[in-house]
Enzyme design. Structure first.
Site, PDB file in Angstrom:
ATOM      1  N   LEU A 123     -24.644  74.341 -22.631  1.00 57.89           N
ATOM      2  CA  LEU A 123     -24.816  73.863 -22.569  1.00 57.89           C
ATOM      3  C   LEU A 123     -25.830  73.711 -20.939  1.00 57.89           C
ATOM      4  CD1 LEU A 123     -23.754  71.020 -21.119  1.00 57.89           C
ATOM      5  CD2 LEU A 123     -22.876  70.573 -23.204  1.00 57.89           C
ATOM      6  N   CYS A 166     -22.834  75.231 -11.777  1.00 59.55           N
ATOM      7  CA  CYS A 166     -22.886  76.712 -12.196  1.00 59.55           C
ATOM      8  C   CYS A 166     -23.128  77.706 -11.971  1.00 59.55           C
ATOM      9  CB  CYS A 166     -23.315  76.660 -14.221  1.00 59.55           C
ATOM     10  SG  CYS A 166     -22.455  75.668 -14.845  1.00 59.55           S
ATOM     11  N   LYS A 186     -21.845  79.346  -8.603  1.00 56.24           N
ATOM     12  CA  LYS A 186     -19.789  79.365  -8.376  1.00 56.24           C
ATOM     13  C   LYS A 186     -20.216  80.852  -9.460  1.00 56.24           C
ATOM     14  CE  LYS A 186     -17.919  76.156 -11.967  1.00 56.24           C
ATOM     15  NZ  LYS A 186     -17.788  77.640 -12.916  1.00 56.24           N
ATOM     16  N   LYS A 209     -31.221  70.459  -9.604  1.00 62.62           N
ATOM     17  CA  LYS A 209     -32.268  70.196 -10.421  1.00 62.62           C
ATOM     18  C   LYS A 209     -32.943  68.679 -11.125  1.00 62.62           C
ATOM     19  CE  LYS A 209     -29.994  71.508 -15.475  1.00 62.62           C
ATOM     20  NZ  LYS A 209     -30.301  72.036 -16.268  1.00 62.62           N
TER      21      LYS A 209
HETATM   22  N1  LIG Z   1     -21.744  71.824 -16.091  1.00 62.12           N
HETATM   23  C1  LIG Z   1     -22.367  72.648 -16.949  1.00 62.12           C
HETATM   24  O1  LIG Z   1     -23.385  72.215 -17.078  1.00 62.12           O
HETATM   25  C2  LIG Z   1     -21.520  73.562 -17.403  1.00 62.12           C
HETATM   26  C3  LIG Z   1     -22.379  74.419 -18.566  1.00 62.12           C
HETATM   27  C4  LIG Z   1     -21.501  74.864 -19.305  1.00 62.12           C
HETATM   28  C5  LIG Z   1     -20.453  75.435 -18.804  1.00 62.12           C
HETATM   29  N2  LIG Z   1     -19.437  74.992 -17.820  1.00 62.12           N
HETATM   30  C6  LIG Z   1     -18.374  74.802 -17.914  1.00 62.12           C
HETATM   31  O2  LIG Z   1     -17.523  73.867 -17.721  1.00 62.12           O
HETATM   32  C7  LIG Z   1     -16.569  73.661 -17.465  1.00 62.12           C
HETATM   33  C8  LIG Z   1     -16.756  72.434 -16.869  1.00 62.12           C
HETATM   34  O3  LIG Z   1     -17.493  72.468 -16.038  1.00 62.12           O
HETATM   35  P1  LIG Z   1     -17.982  70.469 -15.845  1.00 62.12           P
HETATM   36  O4  LIG Z   1     -19.728  70.507 -15.507  1.00 62.12           O
HETATM   37  O5  LIG Z   1     -17.735  70.055 -16.958  1.00 62.12           O
HETATM   38  O6  LIG Z   1     -16.294  70.200 -14.965  1.00 62.12           O
HETATM   39  P2  LIG Z   1     -16.373  68.266 -14.361  1.00 62.12           P
HETATM   40  O7  LIG Z   1     -16.226  68.837 -13.077  1.00 62.12           O
HETATM   41  O8  LIG Z   1     -17.647  67.777 -14.610  1.00 62.12           O
HETATM   42  O9  LIG Z   1     -15.229  68.283 -15.009  1.00 62.12           O
HETATM   43  C9  LIG Z   1     -14.174  68.574 -15.526  1.00 62.12           C
HETATM   44  C10 LIG Z   1     -13.212  67.342 -15.543  1.00 62.12           C
HETATM   45  O10 LIG Z   1     -12.075  68.087 -16.026  1.00 62.12           O
HETATM   46  C11 LIG Z   1     -10.295  66.960 -15.164  1.00 62.12           C
HETATM   47  N3  LIG Z   1      -9.631  67.836 -15.441  1.00 62.12           N
HETATM   48  C12 LIG Z   1      -9.490  68.535 -14.417  1.00 62.12           C
HETATM   49  N4  LIG Z   1      -7.723  69.283 -14.352  1.00 62.12           N
HETATM   50  C13 LIG Z   1      -7.748  68.390 -15.728  1.00 62.12           C
HETATM   51  C14 LIG Z   1      -6.208  69.035 -16.890  1.00 62.12           C
HETATM   52  N5  LIG Z   1      -5.404  69.605 -16.685  1.00 62.12           N
HETATM   53  N6  LIG Z   1      -6.586  67.884 -17.482  1.00 62.12           N
HETATM   54  C15 LIG Z   1      -6.921  66.508 -18.034  1.00 62.12           C
HETATM   55  N7  LIG Z   1      -8.203  67.179 -17.093  1.00 62.12           N
HETATM   56  C16 LIG Z   1      -8.772  67.838 -16.167  1.00 62.12           C
HETATM   57  C17 LIG Z   1     -11.493  66.926 -14.181  1.00 62.12           C
HETATM   58  O11 LIG Z   1     -11.135  65.146 -13.842  1.00 62.12           O
HETATM   59  C18 LIG Z   1     -12.872  66.506 -14.370  1.00 62.12           C
HETATM   60  O12 LIG Z   1     -13.211  65.147 -14.605  1.00 62.12           O
HETATM   61  C19 LIG Z   1     -15.899  75.127 -16.017  1.00 62.12           C
HETATM   62  O13 LIG Z   1     -16.119  75.512 -15.971  1.00 62.12           O
HETATM   63  C20 LIG Z   1     -18.175  75.088 -15.890  1.00 62.12           C
HETATM   64  O14 LIG Z   1     -18.360  76.177 -15.330  1.00 62.12           O
HETATM   65  C21 LIG Z   1     -19.958  73.313 -16.974  1.00 62.12           C
END
Ligand SMILES: NC(=O)c1ccc[n+]([C@@H]2O[C@H](COP(=O)([O-])OP(=O)(O)OC[C@H]3O[C@@H](n4cnc5c(N)ncnc54)[C@H](O)[C@@H]3O)[C@@H](O)[C@H]2O)c1
Length: 441
Positions: free
Chosen positions: A156, A266, A269, A327
């Protein structure tokens, strides 16, 4: 189905809300107590178009709940979706501590079959680490419940996350376990009614697919940025070139905009993590290395243009900045190019008045210690006392501003456009100096 989503950030919250909207019973776990408290008060901690009503109606329907109770979250879902952050470690590799912590808590509390699904972006080999972490925890309890680890990377886009989740281009499922694959097919059935979008593959291929996709998109951006800089030097126009090459169906129009480099949580990193994986495997990815190098340089192009215009005399000058998010349609400022520009301007002695339609609050936090940066609530407020205007994020509201008012407000009628939003000839006809990226002067 009973589904647990671990982590309620951009990916976890959207995933949980959309799965609940399809009728599933979803338990969202986060360790961040203040985030869970806000969600339970009906607040949405992130800016994501369309998300709020989905969260609200599914909470009201009792299909979506938010909690910090780890044992209850493990007990709830036969499917355990891990969507925690994987920030870059010091050497560029993905820091897996949150993923492994989530896996351990599953192993610590599980009682019966679970399918553990990694939605976080994780390097090749992580599924094995998740599996071992769960087995280790089970051993401590002298238990051996059956489970399966599946890689299901998320694609997404912030700003269009709900739409992307509801209507995915593809759903990658990395597994060789027929039972787990069947469960994911049934989980995602509501999101692929007009055609099959699931692509089943090996776990390692699934993990690599996510990095390869982001690296490919980042490559297009860096490629166009380099060609833009060349175009500017030799009297061509990158917008004309973009249209010229985008019309080739083998190339297509997407991700061909020149600008001030990619940012966000994303691409930067993931590019670094893929470089690390490749270097560790003794197969360095030279193209990807160049993509990162070009991007780092590109983030400073606008600052350079501004310094050049003012003959390196920015001390005492004030620059208005429109857009801080990496963005449009998000409040996310992680690795945003605006950060590099603001640093460059402040280092050169300028002050900054910045406006962003959604990232203002985040910026207030980030710049709380800097007296040189003021965050303002409206676009035109940024221009008060400003010498020039820099455009950093392609928000819709910046696309057709009142140029006469801008000209009147600025001490020097100069716009530095990191997103190529305007027609250079039209701006110049209105008496504005215009400095876009890679356009014909
Ligand atoms: N943001 C994007 O657009 C996007 C798109 C595709 C993939 N991703 C990937 O998805 C993953 C998450 O990204 P995000 O942007 O949602 O991250 P984020 O930092 O917004 O959210 C991560 C959440 O996980 C929680 N967390 C951490 N450790 C935890 C645990 N042990 N138990 C429960 N909760 C815990 C944190 O408190 C935080 O609220 C990453 O690997 C990212 O690369 C992100």
């Amino acid at each position: 189905m009973n589904v647990t989503v671990i982590g309620t950030g951009y990916v976890g919250l959207v995933t949980g809300a959309c799965l609940a909207d399809a009728g599933n019973n979803v338990f969202c776990l986060d360790l961040d107590e203040s985030k869970i408290a806000r969600l339970n008060r009906g607040e949405i901690p992130i800016f994501e178009p369309g998300l709020e009503p989905i969260v609200r109606r599914n909470e009201e329907a009792g299909r979506l709940r938010f909690s910090t109770d780890v044992a209850a979250s493990v007990a709830h879902g036969e499917l355990q979706l891990i969507a925690v952050g994987t920030p870059p470690g010091e050497d560029g590799s993905a820091d897996l501590q949150h993923v492994i912590a989530a896996a351990r808590s599953i192993g610590r509390h599980m009682d019966g079959y679970k399918v553990v699904v990694t939605k976080s972006t994780v390097p090749v080999g992580t599924a094995d680490k998740v599996k071992h972490a769960i087995i280790e925890e089970q051993k401590k309890r002298h238990l051996g419940s059956d489970f399966s680890v599946v890689s299901n990377p998320e694609f997404l886009k912030e700003g269009a996350a709900v739409e992307d989740f509801m209507r995915p281009d593809r759903i990658i499922v990395g597994s060789d376990d027929a039972r787990a694959i069947a469960m994911l097919r049934s989980l995602y059935a509501p999101f692929q009614r007009n055609r099959e979008r699931i692509i089943v593959m090996g776990v390692r291929s699934a993990e690599l697919t996510k990095y390869a996709a982001n690296a490919m998109l980042a490559t297009r951006i860096s490629f166009m940025n380099e060609v833009a800089n060349l175009a500017e030097a030799i009297g061509a126009d990158i917008e004309e070139v973009r249209r010229g090459i985008g019309s080739d169906p083998r190339i297509g129009y997407q991700f061909l905009y020149a600008g001030i480099g990619f940012g966000g949580s994303c691409f930067p990193k993931d590019v670094k993590a893929l470089q690390r994986t490749a270097a560790d495997a003794g197969k360095p990815l030279r193209v990807v290395n160049a993509v990162e190098e070009v991007n780092e340089a590109q983030k400073h192009v606008l600052g350079f243009k501004i310094r050049e215009r003012f003959a390196n005399q920015l001390r005492g000058k004030c620059i208005a900045v429109w857009g801080l998010a990496f963005k449009a349609n998000t409040d996310d400022m992680r690795e945003a190019p605006s950060l590099a520009l603001v640093d460059d301007l402040v280092a050169a002695g300028a002050t900054v008045r910045a406006y962003d339609p959604a990232a203002g609050k985040e910026a207030q936090k980030l710049f709380a210690d800097s007296a040189s940066i003021t965050i303002v609530p409206h676009a035109m407020d940024a221009l008060e006392g400003a010498d020039a205007l820099a455009i950093v994020t392609e928000w819709q509201e910046f696309r057709s501003p009142d140029f006469a008012a801008i000209k009147k407000a600025l001490k020097t009628p100069a716009i530095f456009d990191g997103r190529n939003l305007y027609d250079p000839a039209a701006l110049r006809a209105q008496g504005l100096e215009y400095y876009p990226i890679g356009r014909k002067q």
